[in-house]
Design a protein around this motif. Structure first.
Motif, mmCIF file in Angstrom:
data_model
loop_
_atom_site.group_PDB
_atom_site.id
_atom_site.type_symbol
_atom_site.label_atom_id
_atom_site.label_comp_id
_atom_site.label_asym_id
_atom_site.label_seq_id
_atom_site.Cartn_x
_atom_site.Cartn_y
_atom_site.Cartn_z
ATOM 1 N N PRO A 331 0.644 -1.301 0.107
ATOM 2 C CA PRO A 331 0.091 0.158 -0.006
ATOM 3 C C PRO A 331 0.993 1.366 0.125
ATOM 4 O O PRO A 331 0.387 2.164 -0.546
ATOM 5 N N ILE A 332 2.023 1.253 0.825
ATOM 6 C CA ILE A 332 2.834 2.432 0.896
ATOM 7 C C ILE A 332 3.226 2.547 -0.411
ATOM 8 O O ILE A 332 3.288 3.616 -1.085
ATOM 9 N N ALA A 333 3.861 1.449 -1.127
ATOM 10 C CA ALA A 333 4.340 1.306 -2.579
ATOM 11 C C ALA A 333 3.647 2.229 -3.509
ATOM 12 O O ALA A 333 4.001 2.943 -4.693
ATOM 13 N N ARG A 334 2.379 2.007 -3.500
ATOM 14 C CA ARG A 334 1.212 2.348 -4.388
ATOM 15 C C ARG A 334 0.983 4.012 -4.225
ATOM 16 O O ARG A 334 0.642 4.487 -5.021
ATOM 17 N N ARG A 335 1.398 4.322 -2.986
ATOM 18 C CA ARG A 335 1.604 5.891 -2.810
ATOM 19 C C ARG A 335 2.822 6.600 -3.325
ATOM 20 O O ARG A 335 2.799 7.548 -3.707
ATOM 21 N N LEU A 336 3.817 5.637 -3.493
ATOM 22 C CA LEU A 336 4.823 6.380 -4.151
ATOM 23 C C LEU A 336 5.089 6.363 -5.611
ATOM 24 O O LEU A 336 5.443 7.135 -6.353
ATOM 25 N N LEU A 337 4.577 5.103 -6.489
ATOM 26 C CA LEU A 337 4.590 5.125 -7.726
ATOM 27 C C LEU A 337 3.078 4.689 -8.240
ATOM 28 O O LEU A 337 2.388 4.097 -7.407
ATOM 29 N N PRO A 338 2.708 4.929 -9.422
ATOM 30 C CA PRO A 338 1.514 4.478 -9.984
ATOM 31 C C PRO A 338 1.332 2.922 -10.365
ATOM 32 O O PRO A 338 1.482 2.841 -11.733
ATOM 33 N N LEU A 339 1.560 2.087 -9.302
ATOM 34 C CA LEU A 339 1.582 0.735 -9.674
ATOM 35 C C LEU A 339 0.155 0.096 -10.196
ATOM 36 O O LEU A 339 -0.749 0.508 -9.526
ATOM 37 N N GLY A 340 0.313 -0.668 -11.048
ATOM 38 C CA GLY A 340 -1.020 -1.233 -11.632
ATOM 39 C C GLY A 340 -1.112 -2.915 -10.798
ATOM 40 O O GLY A 340 -0.604 -2.994 -9.692
ATOM 41 N N GLU A 341 -1.574 -3.897 -11.560
ATOM 42 C CA GLU A 341 -1.681 -5.271 -10.943
ATOM 43 C C GLU A 341 -0.361 -5.794 -10.779
ATOM 44 O O GLU A 341 0.695 -5.437 -11.343
ATOM 45 N N ARG A 342 -0.444 -6.972 -9.894
ATOM 46 C CA ARG A 342 0.589 -7.706 -9.575
ATOM 47 C C ARG A 342 0.998 -8.604 -10.878
ATOM 48 O O ARG A 342 0.057 -9.160 -11.756
ATOM 49 N N VAL A 343 2.188 -8.746 -11.061
ATOM 50 C CA VAL A 343 2.440 -9.779 -12.285
ATOM 51 C C VAL A 343 2.887 -11.166 -11.962
ATOM 52 O O VAL A 343 2.268 -11.980 -12.517
ATOM 53 N N ASP A 344 3.291 -11.513 -10.710
ATOM 54 C CA ASP A 344 3.523 -12.666 -10.211
ATOM 55 C C ASP A 344 2.456 -13.264 -9.634
ATOM 56 O O ASP A 344 1.577 -12.676 -8.868
ATOM 57 N N ALA A 345 2.311 -14.551 -9.872
ATOM 58 C CA ALA A 345 1.243 -15.441 -9.192
ATOM 59 C C ALA A 345 1.324 -15.300 -7.793
ATOM 60 O O ALA A 345 0.345 -15.451 -6.958
ATOM 61 N N ALA A 346 2.622 -15.462 -7.291
ATOM 62 C CA ALA A 346 2.783 -15.292 -5.582
ATOM 63 C C ALA A 346 3.993 -14.589 -5.346
ATOM 64 O O ALA A 346 4.739 -14.571 -6.191
ATOM 65 N N PRO A 347 4.290 -14.426 -4.121
ATOM 66 C CA PRO A 347 5.473 -13.521 -3.905
ATOM 67 C C PRO A 347 6.837 -14.562 -4.107
ATOM 68 O O PRO A 347 6.516 -15.691 -3.459
ATOM 69 N N TRP A 348 7.874 -13.863 -4.397
ATOM 70 C CA TRP A 348 9.066 -14.832 -4.449
ATOM 71 C C TRP A 348 9.691 -14.667 -3.051
ATOM 72 O O TRP A 348 9.775 -13.830 -2.614
#
Length: 413
Positions: A331-348
């Motif tokens: 949620p913090i990262a989305r306030r820093l950059l205009p992030l869209g959807e996740r690319v990976d199916a699960a976190p690495w």
């Protein structure tokens, strides 16, 4: 038997060692449970950090310790039982982070770091992978003038003592350099020498292909099953048994599982970490990696999207993933950059192999002829892999190594 070498681990250290052995005409076989770049070499911030002369020390400030103890931070989280099991190594880590010992550590680390650009570029050039190494450096943004001024003072010290280069950006300069970085900050340090990787896993794959072009073999097998048979080492792989006169252990956080069987058990411990890739909103761009000091995580532009990397998790090395830091950071990262959807199916998830004195082990295991160690690089495995690989290959064949290996010797514990 004629000298031939079994390299256990197909990450950056193992592949670099194997290439340097083949360059010297030594028969070499790499064995890994999964294949090239499946471990910590794949899931890192994608930086080759020429400025990283100050290793990550154990915090000693009371305020920081109290904040971390609440176990709600973005940069550090822990599992209580795992932390208790790590206590002996962490106590040594705490002691090594005192000003006196830490100053010695910095000198030892700086000697390794000073070689990182030349050694990576040497391998990448031969591997036809220079396009993966972007000479854009990275940014660290600051919220207050006081924090920025303190960072500039430390950077000036690093420049004078260790030849590290940087530039300082004010708020307007940061906004110009990264117009889609949304919060306004007072400024940033731009570490200009460091290289940014567009695909860390792709770089290791290119090094693996180079090794095979040089006549090396990459096999699958469990390195912890290594056996000693007289003067030879023997290991079962999916393609049958392989034998060698020498073995290089470059298995990251799993290295001591093997060396302990032969009597060498240094206090290696792991710091787990996670990453996730995100698309950017249409038209948005991130030009270089940026770490926001207030948020304490890195955002890096890569082939598969913007990679968000988390801080440190102290948890059982082989335990199930618990990506709570990623959940806190997103949620913090989305306030820093205009992030869209996740690319990976699960976190690495991966595990950084760490030594309490913050210095890797590079050299022969004490009292074990033909067993060589290359692990414990902490947060700088990608940065120092080629340097470590060259030094190990030189020591195995009896050449004078690139650097004095004494500070990194295996018997220092």
């Amino acid at each position: 038997m004629a000298k031939n070498v079994l390299v256990l681990g197909a990450g950056i250290v193992g592949m670099s060692t194997a290439i340097h052995l083949r360059r010297r005409g030594i028969e070499a076989t790499v064995v890994d449970r999964v294949g090239p770049a499946a471990g910590a070499s794949f899931g890192n911030g994608g930086l080759i950090q020429r400025e990283a002369v100050f290793p990550y020390r154990f915090p000693r400030e009371l305020g920081t310790l109290l904040r971390v103890a609440r176990n709600r931070s973005v940069d550090v989280s822990y599992a209580s039982l795992a932390l208790a099991r790590m206590a002996p190594a962490l106590l040594r880590y705490f002691m090594a982070s005192a000003p006196g010992p830490y100053a010695q550590t910095v000198r030892k680390e700086a000697a390794l770091i000073s070689t990182c650009l030349d050694e990576h570029l040497d391998l990448a050039r031969e591997a036809c992978a220079l396009d993966l190494l972007r000479p854009v450096g990275w940014l660290r943004a600051y919220s207050t003038q006081r924090d920025l001024d303190e960072a500039v003072t430390a950077a000036e010290t690093a420049r004078r003592a260790f030849g590290v280069n940087f530039s300082t950006l004010d708020g307007a300069g940061l906004a110009k350099a990264e117009p889609d970085f949304q919060p306004r900050r007072v400024g940033a340090l731009h570490w200009t020498q460091s290289l940014s990787l567009s695909d860390p896993g792709g770089l290791i794959a290119a090094y693996a292909q180079l090794f095979e072009r040089l006549g090396g073999r990459i096999l699958r097998g469990d390195g912890t099953k290594l056996e000693r048979r007289g003067a030879a080492w023997r290991l079962a792989t999916e393609d049958g048994f392989v034998e060698a006169s020498d073995v290089v252990v470059a298995m990251g956080a799993w290295s001591v599982d093997l060396t302990a069987r032969f009597g060498y058990a240094p206090p290696l411990f792991g710091k787990r970490g996670y990453h996730m890739h995100y698309l950017l909103s249409e038209g948005a761009k991130l030009n270089r990696p940026i770490l926001d000091s207030e948020s304490q995580f890195l955002l890096a532009p890569m082939k598969h999207g913007v990679r968000l990397t988390t801080g440190v998790e102290f948890a059982d090395r082989d335990g199930a993933p618990t990506p709570v830091q990623l959940a806190r950071a997103e949620p913090i990262a989305r306030r820093l950059l205009p992030l869209g959807e996740r690319v990976d199916a699960a976190p690495w998830m991966g595990v950084r192999p760490c030594m309490p004195d913050m210095i890797p082990v590079i050299g022969q295991a004490p009292g074990i002829a033909g067993l060589w160690c290359g692990f414990g690089h902490g947060h700088q495995g990608m940065t120092l892999g080629p340097t470590t690989g060259r030094m190990l290959a030189e020591m195995v064949v009896g050449e004078r190594p690139l650097l004095d290996p004494e500070p990194y010797r295996a018997d220092r514990f």
